[in-house]
Design an enzyme around this catalytic site. Structure first.
Site, PDB file in Angstrom:
ATOM      1  N   SER A 186       0.877  -1.184   0.000  1.00 52.21           N
ATOM      2  CA  SER A 186       0.000   0.000   0.000  1.00 52.21           C
ATOM      3  C   SER A 186       0.905   1.221   0.000  1.00 52.21           C
ATOM      4  O   SER A 186       2.070   1.138   0.427  1.00 52.21           O
ATOM      5  CB  SER A 186      -0.856   0.002   1.276  1.00 52.21           C
ATOM      6  OG  SER A 186      -1.437   1.272   1.482  1.00 52.21           O
ATOM      7  N   TYR A 209      -1.272  -1.322  10.549  1.00 50.81           N
ATOM      8  CA  TYR A 209      -1.417  -1.511   9.099  1.00 50.81           C
ATOM      9  C   TYR A 209      -0.230  -0.910   8.347  1.00 50.81           C
ATOM     10  O   TYR A 209       0.401  -1.565   7.517  1.00 50.81           O
ATOM     11  CB  TYR A 209      -2.725  -0.869   8.642  1.00 50.81           C
ATOM     12  CG  TYR A 209      -3.018  -1.034   7.165  1.00 50.81           C
ATOM     13  CD1 TYR A 209      -3.534  -2.224   6.669  1.00 50.81           C
ATOM     14  CD2 TYR A 209      -2.780   0.004   6.256  1.00 50.81           C
ATOM     15  CE1 TYR A 209      -3.803  -2.384   5.309  1.00 50.81           C
ATOM     16  CE2 TYR A 209      -3.044  -0.141   4.903  1.00 50.81           C
ATOM     17  CZ  TYR A 209      -3.566  -1.333   4.438  1.00 50.81           C
ATOM     18  OH  TYR A 209      -3.828  -1.494   3.096  1.00 50.81           O
TER      19      TYR A 209
END
Ligand code: NAD
Length: 248
Positions: free
Chosen positions: A139, A152
């Site tokens: 990401s 995350y």
């Protein structure tokens, strides 16, 4: 154009919804024999039925990437030329309020899960004496930070580094390992947030002033999966409308 995906075997993890279904569909449409692996097999069975009805080749297997046994079972007697390490969870929450269990859950799925799948995939390829392509879905939060996503963002940064370490070790076996780093992609799940004032403000910080569309990951995925990317390994490919280069 056939870039050499045709006839290859491909595995997509977390393919019961979201981007995983898109990745599996794109690979199937390019001629790969795709295995969709996820915990929720009812969802993957429905996608498989749709793909096969359209003349593509797909099947599905149960997979929980947090379980070594489950990962082992997917690779029992199987070798995949292309592996998309897509399964992931977000685990939002402020760092001060986070529990160790929250941290462990995100790391177990995103980082340890990706490691297990990539390692088993590479062992199978090495044993079969053939090369392949592992695509780890990271990401842009693996390259920059955002608020309330501590575990995350840390897991995705670790995936980027893990990708490079794997690429370095496995190049000798013809196995390429790359990280695909999507920016904010429009999905039904985040539609409400991006319609809100906070969501609209976020979109204004993206140089292209819009969210990405799922299909805008098709080309980048195929590049990394196919022979078109035969000299690309250890790379980090951001697909983010310029979000990473937003003005400071
Ligand atoms: P999603 O929640 O729709 O999909 C994630 C998938 O992973 C789901 O199908 C879920 O069931 C599966 N999964 C979760 N835990 C699992 C486990 N233990 N074993 C097997 N499968 C498991 O989210 P998405 O938006 O489609 O995201 C897919 C990937 O792309 C994730 O790795 C995510 O971090 C990454 N990503 C998404 C975006 C975005 O904007 N959508 C942006 C950057 C990165």
């Amino acid at each position: 154009m056939d870039f050499g995906v045709h006839g290859k075997t491909a595995l997509v993890t977390g393919a019961s919804g979201g981007l995983g279904v898109r990745f599996a569909t794109v690979l199937a449409e390019a001629g790969a024999r795709v295995t969709l692996a996820a915990r929720r097999t009812a969802e993957t069975e429905a996608v498989v039925a749709r793909l096969n009805a359209a003349g593509h080749q797909a099947d599905c297997l149960p997979l929980d990437v947090t379980s070594e046994e489950s990962v082992e079972a997917v690779f029992a007697g199987r070798t995949f030329d292309i592996v998309v390490n897509n399964a992931g969870i977000t685990g939002a929450g402020m760092a001060l309020e986070m529990t160790a269990e929250d941290w462990d859950r995100v790391m177990a799925t995103n980082l340890r899960g990706s490691f297990l799948v990539a390692q088993r995939a590479a062992r199978a390829l090495k044993a079969a004496g053939r090369g392949g392509s592992v695509i780890n879905i990271a990401s842009i939060l693996g390259l920059r930070v955002g608020g309330a996503v501590l575990a995350y963002t840390t897991s995705k940064a670790a995936i980027v580094q893990m990708t490079k370490a794997m690429a370095l070790e496995w190049a000798r076996y013809g196995i390429r390992v790359n990280a695909l780093c999507p920016g904010y992609i429009e999905t039904p799940l985040n539609a409400d947030f991006f319609a809100s004032d906070a969501g609209q403000a976020l979109i204004r910080r993206i140089p292209q002033r819009r969210l990405g569309r799922e299909e805008e990951l098709d080309g980048p995925l195929l590049l990394l999966a196919s022979d078109a990317g035969s000299y690309i390994t250890g790379a980090t490919l951001a697909v983010d409308g310029g979000h990473l280069v937003s003005s400071l």
